[in-house]
Design a protein around this motif. Sequence first.
Motif, PDB file in Angstrom:
ATOM      1  N   UNK A   1      -1.704  -4.517  -6.278  1.00  0.00           N
ATOM      2  CA  UNK A   1      -0.553  -3.613  -6.280  1.00  0.00           C
ATOM      3  C   UNK A   1       0.521  -4.110  -7.233  1.00  0.00           C
ATOM      4  N   UNK A   2       0.790  -5.416  -7.177  1.00  0.00           N
ATOM      5  CA  UNK A   2       1.798  -5.977  -8.072  1.00  0.00           C
ATOM      6  C   UNK A   2       1.413  -5.693  -9.519  1.00  0.00           C
ATOM      7  N   UNK A   3       0.126  -5.846  -9.838  1.00  0.00           N
ATOM      8  CA  UNK A   3      -0.343  -5.607 -11.208  1.00  0.00           C
ATOM      9  C   UNK A   3      -0.153  -4.143 -11.579  1.00  0.00           C
ATOM     10  N   UNK A   4      -0.503  -3.235 -10.661  1.00  0.00           N
ATOM     11  CA  UNK A   4      -0.400  -1.806 -10.972  1.00  0.00           C
ATOM     12  C   UNK A   4       1.058  -1.379 -11.134  1.00  0.00           C
ATOM     13  N   UNK A   5       1.915  -1.916 -10.265  1.00  0.00           N
ATOM     14  CA  UNK A   5       3.334  -1.585 -10.386  1.00  0.00           C
ATOM     15  C   UNK A   5       3.844  -2.052 -11.752  1.00  0.00           C
ATOM     16  N   UNK A   6       3.470  -3.270 -12.146  1.00  0.00           N
ATOM     17  CA  UNK A   6       3.895  -3.786 -13.448  1.00  0.00           C
ATOM     18  C   UNK A   6       3.391  -2.885 -14.569  1.00  0.00           C
ATOM     19  N   UNK A   7       2.133  -2.470 -14.444  1.00  0.00           N
ATOM     20  CA  UNK A   7       1.514  -1.608 -15.460  1.00  0.00           C
ATOM     21  C   UNK A   7       2.239  -0.267 -15.539  1.00  0.00           C
ATOM     22  N   UNK A   8       2.567   0.291 -14.357  1.00  0.00           N
ATOM     23  CA  UNK A   8       3.263   1.579 -14.331  1.00  0.00           C
ATOM     24  C   UNK A   8       4.618   1.472 -15.017  1.00  0.00           C
TER      25      UNK A   8
ATOM     26  N   UNK B   1      -4.007   7.146  -9.681  1.00  0.00           N
ATOM     27  CA  UNK B   1      -3.380   6.007  -9.027  1.00  0.00           C
ATOM     28  C   UNK B   1      -3.571   6.064  -7.514  1.00  0.00           C
ATOM     29  N   UNK B   2      -3.321   7.245  -6.936  1.00  0.00           N
ATOM     30  CA  UNK B   2      -3.449   7.341  -5.480  1.00  0.00           C
ATOM     31  C   UNK B   2      -4.926   7.311  -5.077  1.00  0.00           C
ATOM     32  N   UNK B   3      -5.800   7.829  -5.934  1.00  0.00           N
ATOM     33  CA  UNK B   3      -7.228   7.730  -5.659  1.00  0.00           C
ATOM     34  C   UNK B   3      -7.670   6.276  -5.610  1.00  0.00           C
TER      35      UNK B   3
ATOM     36  N   UNK C   1       0.832  -1.202   0.000  1.00  0.00           N
ATOM     37  CA  UNK C   1       0.000   0.000   0.000  1.00  0.00           C
ATOM     38  C   UNK C   1       0.866   1.251   0.000  1.00  0.00           C
ATOM     39  N   UNK C   2       2.001   1.182   0.705  1.00  0.00           N
ATOM     40  CA  UNK C   2       2.909   2.335   0.688  1.00  0.00           C
ATOM     41  C   UNK C   2       3.443   2.564  -0.723  1.00  0.00           C
ATOM     42  N   UNK C   3       3.755   1.474  -1.415  1.00  0.00           N
ATOM     43  CA  UNK C   3       4.257   1.594  -2.779  1.00  0.00           C
ATOM     44  C   UNK C   3       3.197   2.236  -3.667  1.00  0.00           C
ATOM     45  N   UNK C   4       1.970   1.740  -3.509  1.00  0.00           N
ATOM     46  CA  UNK C   4       0.872   2.253  -4.329  1.00  0.00           C
ATOM     47  C   UNK C   4       0.657   3.748  -4.095  1.00  0.00           C
ATOM     48  N   UNK C   5       0.744   4.156  -2.822  1.00  0.00           N
ATOM     49  CA  UNK C   5       0.541   5.567  -2.501  1.00  0.00           C
ATOM     50  C   UNK C   5       1.715   6.409  -2.995  1.00  0.00           C
TER      51      UNK C   5
ATOM     52  N   UNK D   1      15.160   6.715  -2.485  1.00  0.00           N
ATOM     53  CA  UNK D   1      16.034   7.337  -3.482  1.00  0.00           C
ATOM     54  C   UNK D   1      15.177   8.110  -4.461  1.00  0.00           C
ATOM     55  N   UNK D   2      15.403   9.409  -4.499  1.00  0.00           N
ATOM     56  CA  UNK D   2      14.541  10.257  -5.302  1.00  0.00           C
ATOM     57  C   UNK D   2      14.902  10.146  -6.773  1.00  0.00           C
ATOM     58  N   UNK D   3      13.894  10.143  -7.607  1.00  0.00           N
ATOM     59  CA  UNK D   3      14.159  10.160  -9.031  1.00  0.00           C
ATOM     60  C   UNK D   3      14.274   8.783  -9.652  1.00  0.00           C
ATOM     61  N   UNK D   4      14.106   7.738  -8.842  1.00  0.00           N
ATOM     62  CA  UNK D   4      14.121   6.396  -9.408  1.00  0.00           C
ATOM     63  C   UNK D   4      12.795   5.742  -9.099  1.00  0.00           C
ATOM     64  N   UNK D   5      12.153   5.237 -10.128  1.00  0.00           N
ATOM     65  CA  UNK D   5      10.859   4.609  -9.915  1.00  0.00           C
ATOM     66  C   UNK D   5      11.007   3.377  -9.032  1.00  0.00           C
TER      67      UNK D   5
END
Lengths: 285, 338
Positions: free
Chosen positions: A145-152, A196-198, A17-21, A230-234
């Motif tokens: 979340x895993x699916x959304x991260x993959x999609x992103x 995404x955050x919504x 959830x933290x990743x998603x947010x 680390x800022x700037x890295x997805x």
Amino acid sequence: MEPVLIQLLNGLSIATILILVSLGLAVIFGMLGIINLAHGEFFMLGAYCVATATAWGVSPWWGIAAAPIVVGLVGMAAQQTIIKPLYRRPLDTLLATWGLSIVIRQVVRLIYGSGQMMAGSLITGSTHIFGFGYPTYRLFIILVTAAIVALTFLLYFRSDFGLRIRMVIANRSMAGALGVNTQSTDLWAFGIAAAMVGFAGAIMSPLVVINPEMGLEYLSRAFIVVIIGGIGHLYGVIAGGVAFGGAEAALSFYLRPVVAQILVVLIAVVLIRVRPQGLTGGSRG
Amino acid sequence: MASVTIRPAPARPLAGRLVASAVLLFLLVFPAIASDYEVGLLGKFLVFGIFALSLDLIWGFSGVVNFGHAIFFGAGAYAMGILLKALPFAGATYLAMLGGVLFPALLALVMGYFLFYGRVSGVFFGVVTLALTGAAHSIIIVNGSLTGGMNGLYGYPEPKLGIPGLWEISWYDANVSYYTAVIGSVGCLAFSRWLVKSDFGRAIGAIRENEDRAAFLGYDVPQIKLIIFTIACAMAGLSGVLYVPIGFISPDLIGIAMSASVLVWVAVGGRGTLIGAFIGALLVNYLQTLLSDAFVVLWLLLVGLFFILVVLFWPGGIVGLARHESLRAWLRKRGLVA
């Protein structure tokens, strides 16, 4: 064995959830160089979409479907009105989005009142993994979340739109000169991040307390995730989310949850001193 | 960076000196012409003004946005209350006051060390301090036996000023707490003016304008930031100390809402102007007192909208507007300013 596995799953559940947010936050920062302090309120709006659907007596799934659209539109409106004029003034964007967060909170209060809202449960029961039960809904969130991260990542690294985003990040004026419409890229990137955050708020809604203040808690945690990752890295977001979520779950095992949360924030501050570039970053700035 | 350059305050022209004297005279005679309630209210607003002034020192003059400034206000108030409780003898008030200034300063020193030497700057500083505000709020609530938890701290002996054992006056007296607020305001304002005009103040300004260039010229940027941050937080602690006789010590003092309010006061009054902090704090709090009883939710909505508008269109705030070129030209033509 069982408590260890449950803690692992709890850690994973917090981390996802933290990743998603944080993902949207990282995209917006990486691209526009601005920090959106109304991010937590976008999360809150997502949860209110589900609460509204529940209050109207329709299936909460409608709320989940509506959340990314509603919040995405709010995000795009915010981008057009208050963020675009402040591109070259990142500190002022911080303040303006802070003002926006106050406005969103108060508008929600005017409409729904200050009390708590309920979101209908979506999936009940538990699933057996390795011989013990774990709430199915939490497993569902981990998978989503895993699916959304993959999609992103696909969107970011494999699509034309992702290419345009990366061009704008690398060199805004050059991208513009090469024919990228930077303004519409900004607009859509912001809209997608908000959506995404919504969505994150919507799928979390059955598990959290829904009130106008709820966004604040997630906002500061999401920022810590982005910074320690680390800022700037997805992919820094994933490292940060796993580290933060894991630490919180592990500490919660021994300490009260509140104490664990305080400790994690303090550890993060020390970590920033030791590794200013974050967990994944080579060098910053 | 902000497109607005903050000019140094003009060498006090006659008009400025007249206005300052008139305001000071008004503040001194105010208790004679107003009710105890009004005196208490103005005293409270002045204390908030000191709090806002301390934020302006770091935000307006060194460009560091502290979203956790309430931590230090609350730390001052809590340190004062806890020490008053722990030291029940005559003259303890002064020790408690000292603790109320030193504890936030120490806190700022530790926090600033990690953040400034970790090269956390600009927007990230704002974000990390925001997270720390949440943690500080939780710390207060968790340590209920020391801080009173959610209920706030109470039951400490009455703070007394004067000469211990010989001639003591209660700090709860409306006039006493009012005049300490006035003295504190004038003292902090004079100190801040002196600080920003000193060589050290110029170094801070150099860092705000261009951090890399200042470092290149040989300034130890993290150290200078740490020093000004500690001074500003000690001042925030002092405002917390002065708040104790006129308000309740509750976890709300440390909340994110309080940190947001002080940002709004400074932005509305005019950042980087020192006096703007008082003008903003007085104006916003006065309007809030007028309106909030009836429309709490709507009032906050207006505050948020107004804050956005100030940031977008009016970064100099009220004082920035008052110092605007056209207004100055108009005054100059009439010989009112040099």
